[in-house]
Design a protein around this motif. Sequence first.
Motif, short mmCIF file in Angstrom:
data_model
loop_
_atom_site.label_atom_id
_atom_site.label_comp_id
_atom_site.label_asym_id
_atom_site.label_seq_id
_atom_site.Cartn_x
_atom_site.Cartn_y
_atom_site.Cartn_z
N LYS A 194 -4.81 -15.67 1.22
CA LYS A 194 -5.17 -15.03 2.62
C LYS A 194 -5.18 -13.50 2.49
CE LYS A 194 -5.44 -19.07 4.90
NZ LYS A 194 -6.63 -19.51 5.46
N GLY A 195 -4.29 -13.19 1.46
CA GLY A 195 -3.80 -11.63 1.29
C GLY A 195 -5.30 -10.99 1.01
N GLU A 196 -5.95 -11.75 0.08
CA GLU A 196 -7.41 -10.93 -0.25
C GLU A 196 -8.15 -10.43 0.97
OE1 GLU A 196 -8.29 -10.34 -3.21
OE2 GLU A 196 -6.73 -11.39 -4.21
N HIS A 197 -8.03 -11.12 2.19
CA HIS A 197 -8.82 -10.52 3.39
C HIS A 197 -8.16 -9.42 3.92
CE1 HIS A 197 -10.97 -14.44 3.59
NE2 HIS A 197 -9.88 -15.13 3.10
N LEU A 198 -6.78 -9.33 3.98
CA LEU A 198 -6.11 -8.28 4.56
C LEU A 198 -6.39 -6.99 3.51
CD1 LEU A 198 -4.62 -10.50 5.82
CD2 LEU A 198 -2.70 -9.13 5.46
N HIS A 199 -6.40 -7.16 2.17
CA HIS A 199 -6.96 -6.42 1.24
C HIS A 199 -8.18 -5.69 1.59
CE1 HIS A 199 -7.03 -4.48 -2.96
NE2 HIS A 199 -6.25 -3.88 -2.32
N ASN A 200 -9.11 -6.54 1.76
CA ASN A 200 -10.41 -6.20 1.93
C ASN A 200 -10.73 -5.26 3.15
OD1 ASN A 200 -11.35 -7.27 -0.66
ND2 ASN A 200 -11.92 -9.13 0.50
N PHE A 217 0.69 -9.42 -6.66
CA PHE A 217 -0.60 -9.09 -5.64
C PHE A 217 -1.32 -7.93 -5.89
CE2 PHE A 217 -2.85 -8.06 -2.00
CZ PHE A 217 -3.76 -9.11 -1.82
N TYR A 218 -0.51 -6.91 -5.87
CA TYR A 218 -1.11 -5.48 -5.81
C TYR A 218 -1.73 -5.26 -7.46
CZ TYR A 218 1.49 -4.69 -1.65
OH TYR A 218 1.90 -4.91 -0.40
N TYR A 219 -1.05 -5.56 -8.21
CA TYR A 219 -1.65 -5.40 -9.80
C TYR A 219 -2.86 -6.27 -9.88
CZ TYR A 219 2.77 -3.14 -11.60
OH TYR A 219 3.58 -2.31 -12.12
N LYS A 220 -2.69 -7.55 -9.33
CA LYS A 220 -4.05 -8.28 -9.27
C LYS A 220 -5.18 -7.79 -9.09
CE LYS A 220 -5.69 -12.51 -7.73
NZ LYS A 220 -5.48 -13.61 -6.52
N ASN A 221 -5.05 -6.70 -7.87
CA ASN A 221 -5.99 -6.11 -7.18
C ASN A 221 -6.36 -4.71 -7.39
OD1 ASN A 221 -7.15 -7.64 -4.82
ND2 ASN A 221 -4.94 -8.39 -4.86
N GLY A 222 -5.89 -4.39 -8.86
CA GLY A 222 -6.10 -3.19 -9.20
C GLY A 222 -5.32 -2.00 -9.21
N MET A 223 -4.06 -2.21 -8.36
CA MET A 223 -3.28 -1.15 -8.18
C MET A 223 -2.39 -0.82 -9.49
SD MET A 223 -2.46 -1.76 -4.28
CE MET A 223 -1.99 0.22 -3.88
N LYS A 266 -0.57 2.95 -6.36
CA LYS A 266 -1.81 3.18 -5.75
C LYS A 266 -2.88 2.36 -6.44
CE LYS A 266 -2.50 6.74 -9.65
NZ LYS A 266 -2.77 8.24 -9.70
N GLY A 267 -4.13 2.53 -5.54
CA GLY A 267 -5.31 1.84 -5.94
C GLY A 267 -6.68 2.91 -5.53
N TYR A 268 -7.67 2.44 -6.22
CA TYR A 268 -9.18 3.03 -5.89
C TYR A 268 -10.04 2.50 -5.64
CZ TYR A 268 -6.67 6.71 -8.96
OH TYR A 268 -5.60 7.60 -9.47
N LEU A 269 -10.83 3.06 -4.73
CA LEU A 269 -12.13 2.17 -4.20
C LEU A 269 -13.23 2.40 -5.13
CD1 LEU A 269 -11.52 3.21 -0.46
CD2 LEU A 269 -10.98 1.13 -1.59
#
Length: 153
Positions: free
Chosen positions: A95-101, A129-135, A150-153
């Motif tokens: 579910k966190g993926e939806h929040l991140h998106n 979770f943050y590492y998995k999403n590229g942060m 930090k993360g980048y778009l």
Amino acid sequence: MQFEKIDLQEHSEKMFNFRKDTFKVSFGDASNFDKEAYLRWVEEKQKDFPEGFVLVKEDGRYIGQIELSIREYDGRTIGYVHLFYLVPDLRGKGKGEHLHNYAKQFFRNHKVHEYHLRVSPSNTSAIKFYYKNGMVEIGPEVDGKVIRMKGYL
């Protein structure tokens, strides 16, 4: 999953309980959490970023909350995640993926390409979770009580 702008009159108790839970998860204690100060802060931030302060609803149930804004950091404009929250029974289920998106789209809409957040070093599932999403980790802050990422778009 729906993202509903926060209405302080209607949602203050739900928001407070969600935010309080994050303090328990991150720091082991929420006894010093000041409800009135928190609600005043949300009201002020929400004036500039109403779509950044939302409750997450699924199947008629509030399951999470997001708090986002834009700020200056180190001479540049960045997105900032004040809060990603999911109720305990839905954590670790994708579910966190939806929040991140949602957050990434918010930041794109505000034309920022970098976003930051702080996380407790003890909140290992959030960090994973943050590492998995590229942060990536920038380093410790607040005397090591939190890690800035930090993360980048």
